[in-house]
Design a protein around this motif. Structure first.
Motif, short mmCIF file in Angstrom:
data_model
loop_
_atom_site.label_atom_id
_atom_site.label_comp_id
_atom_site.label_asym_id
_atom_site.label_seq_id
_atom_site.Cartn_x
_atom_site.Cartn_y
_atom_site.Cartn_z
N ASN B 24 108.20 -28.14 -57.52
CA ASN B 24 108.19 -29.57 -58.57
C ASN B 24 107.62 -30.42 -57.10
OD1 ASN B 24 109.75 -32.08 -59.56
ND2 ASN B 24 107.82 -31.42 -60.50
N PRO B 25 106.48 -31.18 -57.06
CA PRO B 25 106.26 -31.87 -56.08
C PRO B 25 106.91 -33.14 -56.42
CG PRO B 25 104.16 -31.77 -57.29
CD PRO B 25 105.37 -30.79 -58.02
N ILE B 26 106.57 -34.28 -55.24
CA ILE B 26 107.06 -35.53 -55.55
C ILE B 26 106.16 -36.15 -56.64
CG2 ILE B 26 106.82 -37.89 -54.26
CD1 ILE B 26 107.86 -36.37 -51.76
N SER B 27 106.57 -36.94 -57.45
CA SER B 27 105.88 -37.53 -58.38
C SER B 27 104.65 -38.49 -57.99
CB SER B 27 106.80 -38.54 -59.40
OG SER B 27 106.08 -39.07 -60.09
N GLY B 28 103.68 -37.99 -58.58
CA GLY B 28 102.46 -38.73 -58.01
C GLY B 28 101.58 -38.14 -56.95
N HIS B 29 102.01 -37.29 -56.28
CA HIS B 29 101.33 -36.45 -55.30
C HIS B 29 100.28 -35.43 -55.91
CE1 HIS B 29 104.03 -37.19 -51.52
NE2 HIS B 29 103.74 -38.42 -52.23
N ASN B 30 99.29 -35.61 -55.58
CA ASN B 30 98.12 -34.78 -56.38
C ASN B 30 98.00 -33.46 -55.27
OD1 ASN B 30 97.00 -36.56 -54.43
ND2 ASN B 30 94.91 -36.11 -55.33
N THR B 31 98.29 -33.44 -54.24
CA THR B 31 97.96 -32.43 -53.29
C THR B 31 99.36 -31.84 -53.06
OG1 THR B 31 96.26 -33.76 -52.25
CG2 THR B 31 96.93 -31.71 -51.11
N LEU B 32 99.34 -30.27 -53.45
CA LEU B 32 100.49 -29.55 -53.22
C LEU B 32 99.99 -28.24 -52.28
CD1 LEU B 32 102.93 -28.37 -56.04
CD2 LEU B 32 101.74 -26.52 -54.62
N TYR B 33 100.86 -27.86 -51.62
CA TYR B 33 100.59 -26.82 -50.60
C TYR B 33 101.85 -25.71 -50.38
CZ TYR B 33 98.53 -30.89 -48.32
OH TYR B 33 97.87 -32.18 -48.01
#
Lengths: 108, 118
Positions: B24-33
């Motif tokens: 679960n990425p940081i809210s609002g982060h559109n790029t995930l790796y």
């Protein structure tokens, strides 16, 4: 080939001694370089990036294009600096290429 | 802010079994790796998402690895079947155009999932 090399797996110094963690890179063009740090039982986090030219926790790193190096330096090591340090290069496809990492051990 | 969340933190499986990791990425982060980190090595990128789209999956071993990021938020990385050599730490990171200074996004990493394949 785009590559990052950290020649030292382990660097051990005494508290108060100067520290230099070596990083060499291979890249065509203007590189964008970073140092990441991982303290014990913590997640990987950005320490500094060369474009910001700032000093974080007393650490600095200067990009030397002639020597293709981005060594991390601190004049007086503290015990809390003991951690794993990774040098990273932003590739031309937008991904980070990490070196193998150097463990810094600061002895009291 | 909880930062990037990953689960499970540890997983032990037998070879040939399937396994899945969640991020679960940081809210609002559109790029995930998704990165793979072998013992004594730096992280290596497996796949990068911009919203729902995988924009760089060139290092993902597609015969056994798969990933998805439905709705452009959470992501799952799967291995089926797992092999002994898959034992490693799997890291998830996220970024946004506004998460760093200058032109480059700052990547924020999760705590990782340590996989052991027996």
């Amino acid at each position: 080939a785009q590559r990052v090399t950290q020649p030292e797996k382990l660097l051990s110094v005494f508290k108060g001694a100067p520290v230099e963690l070596k990083c060499n890179y291979s890249y065509s063009g203007s590189p964008e370089l970073f140092w990441y740090v991982q303290y014990s039982r913590q997640r990987l986090q950005l320490l500094l990036r060369h474009i910001s030219r700032e000093s974080i926790k007393g650490f600095t790193a200067d990009l030397n294009k002639g020597e293709t190096s981005f060594h991390l330096k601190k004049p007086f090591a503290q015990e809390e600096d003991s951690a794993m340090y990774y040098c990273a290069l932003l590739s031309n496809t937008g991904k980070l290429i990490f070196g193998q990492g150097t463990t810094l051990q600061v002895k009291p | 802010e909880a930062g990037v969340v990953q689960s499970p933190r540890y997983k032990i499986i037998e070879k040939k079994q399937p396994v899945a990791f969640w991020c679960n990425p940081i809210s609002g982060h559109n790029t995930l790796y998704w990165y793979l980190q072998n013992l004594g090595q730096g992280p290596e990128l497996l796949i990068r998402y911009e919203n729902e789209e995988a924009v760089d999956d060139s290092q993902l071993p597609k015969d056994r690895f798969s990933a998805e990021r439905l709705k452009g938020v959470d992501s799952t990385l799967k291995i089926q079947p797992a092999e002994l050599g898959d034992s490693a730490v799997y890291l998830c990171a996220s970024s946004s155009p506004f998460s760093g200074q200058g032109e480059t996004d700052t990547q924020y990493f999760g705590p990782g999932t340590r996989l052991t394949v027996l």
